[in-house]
Design a protein around this motif. Structure first.
Motif, PDB file in Angstrom:
ATOM      1  N   GLY A 190     -13.168  -3.103   7.348  1.00  0.00           N
ATOM      2  CA  GLY A 190     -12.835  -4.221   6.487  1.00  0.00           C
ATOM      3  C   GLY A 190     -11.341  -4.350   6.259  1.00  0.00           C
ATOM      4  O   GLY A 190     -10.774  -5.451   6.331  1.00  0.00           O
ATOM      5  N   LEU A 191     -10.681  -3.239   5.974  1.00  0.00           N
ATOM      6  CA  LEU A 191      -9.234  -3.278   5.765  1.00  0.00           C
ATOM      7  C   LEU A 191      -8.521  -3.686   7.051  1.00  0.00           C
ATOM      8  O   LEU A 191      -7.534  -4.429   7.018  1.00  0.00           O
ATOM      9  CB  LEU A 191      -8.732  -1.913   5.278  1.00  0.00           C
ATOM     10  CG  LEU A 191      -9.269  -1.453   3.919  1.00  0.00           C
ATOM     11  CD1 LEU A 191      -8.609  -0.142   3.511  1.00  0.00           C
ATOM     12  CD2 LEU A 191      -9.047  -2.511   2.842  1.00  0.00           C
ATOM     13  N   GLN A 192      -9.038  -3.201   8.182  1.00  0.00           N
ATOM     14  CA  GLN A 192      -8.447  -3.588   9.464  1.00  0.00           C
ATOM     15  C   GLN A 192      -8.635  -5.082   9.712  1.00  0.00           C
ATOM     16  O   GLN A 192      -7.737  -5.766  10.219  1.00  0.00           O
ATOM     17  CB  GLN A 192      -9.105  -2.784  10.584  1.00  0.00           C
ATOM     18  CG  GLN A 192      -8.329  -2.690  11.864  1.00  0.00           C
ATOM     19  CD  GLN A 192      -7.207  -1.677  11.832  1.00  0.00           C
ATOM     20  OE1 GLN A 192      -6.090  -2.028  11.497  1.00  0.00           O
ATOM     21  NE2 GLN A 192      -7.500  -0.439  12.192  1.00  0.00           N
ATOM     22  N   ALA A 193      -9.809  -5.616   9.343  1.00  0.00           N
ATOM     23  CA  ALA A 193     -10.067  -7.048   9.523  1.00  0.00           C
ATOM     24  C   ALA A 193      -9.101  -7.875   8.689  1.00  0.00           C
ATOM     25  O   ALA A 193      -8.563  -8.893   9.157  1.00  0.00           O
ATOM     26  CB  ALA A 193     -11.507  -7.373   9.138  1.00  0.00           C
ATOM     27  N   PRO A 212     -15.659  -0.816  -6.449  1.00  0.00           N
ATOM     28  CA  PRO A 212     -14.459  -1.462  -6.989  1.00  0.00           C
ATOM     29  C   PRO A 212     -13.163  -0.882  -6.402  1.00  0.00           C
ATOM     30  O   PRO A 212     -12.183  -1.620  -6.212  1.00  0.00           O
ATOM     31  CB  PRO A 212     -14.551  -1.196  -8.497  1.00  0.00           C
ATOM     32  CG  PRO A 212     -16.010  -0.963  -8.759  1.00  0.00           C
ATOM     33  CD  PRO A 212     -16.526  -0.290  -7.519  1.00  0.00           C
ATOM     34  N   ALA A 213     -13.149   0.425  -6.117  1.00  0.00           N
ATOM     35  CA  ALA A 213     -11.941   1.036  -5.560  1.00  0.00           C
ATOM     36  C   ALA A 213     -11.630   0.468  -4.177  1.00  0.00           C
ATOM     37  O   ALA A 213     -10.461   0.250  -3.829  1.00  0.00           O
ATOM     38  CB  ALA A 213     -12.113   2.554  -5.488  1.00  0.00           C
ATOM     39  N   LYS A 214     -12.673   0.207  -3.399  1.00  0.00           N
ATOM     40  CA  LYS A 214     -12.443  -0.360  -2.073  1.00  0.00           C
ATOM     41  C   LYS A 214     -12.002  -1.817  -2.171  1.00  0.00           C
ATOM     42  O   LYS A 214     -11.217  -2.293  -1.340  1.00  0.00           O
ATOM     43  CB  LYS A 214     -13.702  -0.219  -1.216  1.00  0.00           C
ATOM     44  CG  LYS A 214     -13.982   1.231  -0.833  1.00  0.00           C
ATOM     45  CD  LYS A 214     -15.160   1.377   0.105  1.00  0.00           C
ATOM     46  CE  LYS A 214     -15.349   2.841   0.487  1.00  0.00           C
ATOM     47  NZ  LYS A 214     -16.521   3.048   1.370  1.00  0.00           N
ATOM     48  N   LEU A 215     -12.476  -2.509  -3.180  1.00  0.00           N
ATOM     49  CA  LEU A 215     -12.028  -3.887  -3.384  1.00  0.00           C
ATOM     50  C   LEU A 215     -10.561  -3.910  -3.807  1.00  0.00           C
ATOM     51  O   LEU A 215      -9.809  -4.814  -3.416  1.00  0.00           O
ATOM     52  CB  LEU A 215     -12.897  -4.582  -4.428  1.00  0.00           C
ATOM     53  CG  LEU A 215     -14.351  -4.841  -4.004  1.00  0.00           C
ATOM     54  CD1 LEU A 215     -15.143  -5.460  -5.155  1.00  0.00           C
ATOM     55  CD2 LEU A 215     -14.413  -5.728  -2.770  1.00  0.00           C
ATOM     56  N   GLU A 216     -10.134  -2.917  -4.578  1.00  0.00           N
ATOM     57  CA  GLU A 216      -8.717  -2.813  -4.920  1.00  0.00           C
ATOM     58  C   GLU A 216      -7.889  -2.591  -3.661  1.00  0.00           C
ATOM     59  O   GLU A 216      -6.810  -3.180  -3.499  1.00  0.00           O
ATOM     60  CB  GLU A 216      -8.502  -1.663  -5.905  1.00  0.00           C
ATOM     61  CG  GLU A 216      -9.018  -1.929  -7.307  1.00  0.00           C
ATOM     62  CD  GLU A 216      -8.749  -0.766  -8.254  1.00  0.00           C
ATOM     63  OE1 GLU A 216      -7.933   0.121  -7.887  1.00  0.00           O
ATOM     64  OE2 GLU A 216      -9.345  -0.738  -9.341  1.00  0.00           O
ATOM     65  N   ALA A 217      -8.394  -1.744  -2.763  1.00  0.00           N
ATOM     66  CA  ALA A 217      -7.685  -1.510  -1.504  1.00  0.00           C
ATOM     67  C   ALA A 217      -7.640  -2.784  -0.661  1.00  0.00           C
ATOM     68  O   ALA A 217      -6.633  -3.059   0.004  1.00  0.00           O
ATOM     69  CB  ALA A 217      -8.376  -0.385  -0.723  1.00  0.00           C
ATOM     70  N   ALA A 218      -8.721  -3.572  -0.709  1.00  0.00           N
ATOM     71  CA  ALA A 218      -8.754  -4.832   0.037  1.00  0.00           C
ATOM     72  C   ALA A 218      -7.707  -5.807  -0.500  1.00  0.00           C
ATOM     73  O   ALA A 218      -7.028  -6.505   0.266  1.00  0.00           O
ATOM     74  CB  ALA A 218     -10.146  -5.447  -0.043  1.00  0.00           C
ATOM     75  N   THR A 219      -7.563  -5.859  -1.812  1.00  0.00           N
ATOM     76  CA  THR A 219      -6.546  -6.717  -2.412  1.00  0.00           C
ATOM     77  C   THR A 219      -5.154  -6.273  -1.992  1.00  0.00           C
ATOM     78  O   THR A 219      -4.301  -7.091  -1.624  1.00  0.00           O
ATOM     79  CB  THR A 219      -6.668  -6.707  -3.943  1.00  0.00           C
ATOM     80  OG1 THR A 219      -7.956  -7.212  -4.323  1.00  0.00           O
ATOM     81  CG2 THR A 219      -5.585  -7.562  -4.590  1.00  0.00           C
ATOM     82  N   ALA A 220      -4.931  -4.952  -2.030  1.00  0.00           N
ATOM     83  CA  ALA A 220      -3.629  -4.416  -1.605  1.00  0.00           C
ATOM     84  C   ALA A 220      -3.355  -4.724  -0.143  1.00  0.00           C
ATOM     85  O   ALA A 220      -2.202  -4.915   0.261  1.00  0.00           O
ATOM     86  CB  ALA A 220      -3.584  -2.919  -1.863  1.00  0.00           C
ATOM     87  N   GLN A 221      -4.425  -4.781   0.673  1.00  0.00           N
ATOM     88  CA  GLN A 221      -4.274  -5.055   2.098  1.00  0.00           C
ATOM     89  C   GLN A 221      -3.971  -6.527   2.366  1.00  0.00           C
ATOM     90  O   GLN A 221      -3.451  -6.871   3.425  1.00  0.00           O
ATOM     91  CB  GLN A 221      -5.544  -4.635   2.846  1.00  0.00           C
ATOM     92  CG  GLN A 221      -5.404  -4.559   4.357  1.00  0.00           C
ATOM     93  CD  GLN A 221      -4.522  -3.415   4.798  1.00  0.00           C
ATOM     94  OE1 GLN A 221      -4.656  -2.286   4.334  1.00  0.00           O
ATOM     95  NE2 GLN A 221      -3.590  -3.685   5.697  1.00  0.00           N
ATOM     96  N   PRO A 319      -0.274  -5.377   9.539  1.00  0.00           N
ATOM     97  CA  PRO A 319      -0.004  -4.416   8.461  1.00  0.00           C
ATOM     98  C   PRO A 319      -0.843  -3.155   8.650  1.00  0.00           C
ATOM     99  O   PRO A 319      -2.022  -3.239   9.007  1.00  0.00           O
ATOM    100  CB  PRO A 319      -0.428  -5.170   7.195  1.00  0.00           C
ATOM    101  CG  PRO A 319      -0.479  -6.609   7.587  1.00  0.00           C
ATOM    102  CD  PRO A 319      -0.825  -6.644   9.037  1.00  0.00           C
ATOM    103  N   PRO A 320      -0.267  -1.976   8.429  1.00  0.00           N
ATOM    104  CA  PRO A 320      -1.036  -0.737   8.599  1.00  0.00           C
ATOM    105  C   PRO A 320      -2.106  -0.581   7.529  1.00  0.00           C
ATOM    106  O   PRO A 320      -1.923  -1.015   6.394  1.00  0.00           O
ATOM    107  CB  PRO A 320       0.026   0.356   8.483  1.00  0.00           C
ATOM    108  CG  PRO A 320       1.106  -0.256   7.646  1.00  0.00           C
ATOM    109  CD  PRO A 320       1.124  -1.714   8.018  1.00  0.00           C
ATOM    110  N   VAL A 343     -14.097   7.608   1.447  1.00  0.00           N
ATOM    111  CA  VAL A 343     -12.925   7.415   2.308  1.00  0.00           C
ATOM    112  C   VAL A 343     -12.396   5.998   2.151  1.00  0.00           C
ATOM    113  O   VAL A 343     -13.146   5.027   2.281  1.00  0.00           O
ATOM    114  CB  VAL A 343     -13.277   7.681   3.790  1.00  0.00           C
ATOM    115  CG1 VAL A 343     -12.060   7.413   4.681  1.00  0.00           C
ATOM    116  CG2 VAL A 343     -13.767   9.105   3.982  1.00  0.00           C
ATOM    117  N   THR A 344     -11.110   5.887   1.850  1.00  0.00           N
ATOM    118  CA  THR A 344     -10.428   4.590   1.855  1.00  0.00           C
ATOM    119  C   THR A 344      -9.620   4.504   3.140  1.00  0.00           C
ATOM    120  O   THR A 344      -8.749   5.339   3.386  1.00  0.00           O
ATOM    121  CB  THR A 344      -9.493   4.446   0.639  1.00  0.00           C
ATOM    122  OG1 THR A 344     -10.283   4.516  -0.556  1.00  0.00           O
ATOM    123  CG2 THR A 344      -8.761   3.115   0.676  1.00  0.00           C
ATOM    124  N   GLY A 345      -9.914   3.500   3.953  1.00  0.00           N
ATOM    125  CA  GLY A 345      -9.230   3.404   5.244  1.00  0.00           C
ATOM    126  C   GLY A 345      -9.865   4.327   6.265  1.00  0.00           C
ATOM    127  O   GLY A 345     -11.069   4.262   6.493  1.00  0.00           O
TER     128      GLY A 345
END
Length: 352
Positions: A190-193, A212-221, A319-320, A343-345
């Motif tokens: 998802g983050l890669q997408a 929710p933590a993964k959604l925060e990472a998605a927003t940051a991405q 973006p990485p 795991v995030t990422g």
């Protein structure tokens, strides 16, 4: 060579010794420096896929045999090569390995669509030993992609999570930059997408996940909207996107996510199914023609797509995503962290 292998399905990975391959013909032997831990590895480790009412698809029935060193996101250093690779590589070259290889002779393989080979699929880390090992055998020198200028740990992710979502995105296009693309699942894929959509100039991206933590990472991405999945996921998607959407990429692809993705589609919309979580999908058939919907599967990606993606990354356009590195000795720990959803990422296994 040393490998961290599946010896028995569902049991801890074991450190074992395997014969180090001797490259023949066009083959190239590499010393593995980096190997990503992918969600697909969990299905291989478990030994089966959930087909819903149709039961289970056993990996053994697909031709997988144990022990197996998994790992298909591989970066390594060229060590040896067969006579057909003479002059194509040199010792010490650092290369990303395209893992989705086929028979090499059918029409699909000739068209550089080896990931779609139905004659004799030979994917690394699935049908033959992959990157959870000190060495890996690339089946052809053409499968080695230069990654100069890239962090090799990040580059490793492009061989699966990167090229998988890149190929899926291409199936969703063309689409206006302000037209929402819904990305179901905010893990490594998802983050890669999100990163690749941003690289391609897309600005309306809605990420969906339970965590929710993964959604925060998605927003940051770079996601422009997020939805926490629940019993009314489709309604939440419609609210977040301002109505029915034209494009959904389901990177989970379980019974619940597939139903929500379908219900969120607008007229002429497309659902591209990528994930292997499992289950089944029941579709109200009249709605398919009435709404002119498309449901399409997407299996990893091709060698030309991987080369194109790496080129975009080398130009600084992608973006990485977050990556963490662990020694190969922690392969079983890393796999279990992924299984537990912690795991995030991406976790990247590295040689000491």
């Amino acid at each position: 060579m040393k490998a961290w292998a599946v010896v028995e399905n569902g049991k801890p990975l074991q450190e074992i010794e395997l014969p180090t391959p001797e490259p023949q013909g066009d083959e190239v032997l590499l010393e593995v420096t980096h190997a990503g831990v992918c969600h697909s590895d969990l299905h291989i480790w478990e030994g089966e896929y959930d087909l819903g009412a149709r039961g289970k698809l056993r990996m053994a029935d697909r031709g997988l045999s144990l022990p197996l060193a998994m790992g298909h996101e591989i970066v390594g250093r060229v060590a040896k090569w067969g006579p057909g690779a003479e002059g194509r590589v040199k010792a010490g070259d650092v290369r990303l390995v395209f893992p989705w290889v086929g028979c090499g002779t059918c029409a699909r393989c000739a068209a550089e669509e080896e990931n779609m080979c139905a004659v004799r699929p030979r994917a690394l880390g699935v049908y033959q030993h992959g990157g959870y090992a000190t060495h890996v055998l690339a089946t052809h020198w053409k499968h080695l992609v230069p990654i100069e200028g890239l962090d090799p740990a990040l580059a490793a992710t492009y061989a699966c999570s990167g090229v998988t979502v890149f190929s899926a995105i291409r199936k969703l296009m063309p689409l206006g930059a302000e037209e929402f693309v819904v990305v179901v699942g905010a893990g490594g894929l998802g983050l890669q997408a999100i990163a690749i959509l941003r690289a391609l100039g897309h600005r309306a991206i809605c990420a969906v996940d339970l965590d929710p933590a993964k959604l925060e990472a998605a927003t940051a991405q770079g996601a422009s909207a997020t939805v926490q999945a629940g019993e009314d996921t489709a309604k939440r998607i419609l609210a977040a996107c301002g109505g029915p959407v034209m494009a959904v990429m389901d990177l989970v692809n379980g019974s619940a996510t597939a139903a929500a993705a379908f219900d969120a589609l607008g007229k002429g919309g497309k659902l591209v199914q990528v994930g292997l979580f499992g289950g089944e999908m029941r579709v109200p058939l009249p709605l398919m023609p009435i709404k002119a919907l498309t449901i399409q599967g997407s299996y990893v990606g091709s060698l030309p797509e991987l080369r194109e993606l790496v080129g975009l990354a080398q130009q600084g356009q992608v973006p990485p995503i977050p990556v963490s590195q662990e020694p190969f000795e922690k392969a079983d720990w890393a796999l279990n962290r992924l299984r537990e959803g912690k795991v995030t990422g991406r976790i990247i296994l590295t040689a000491g």
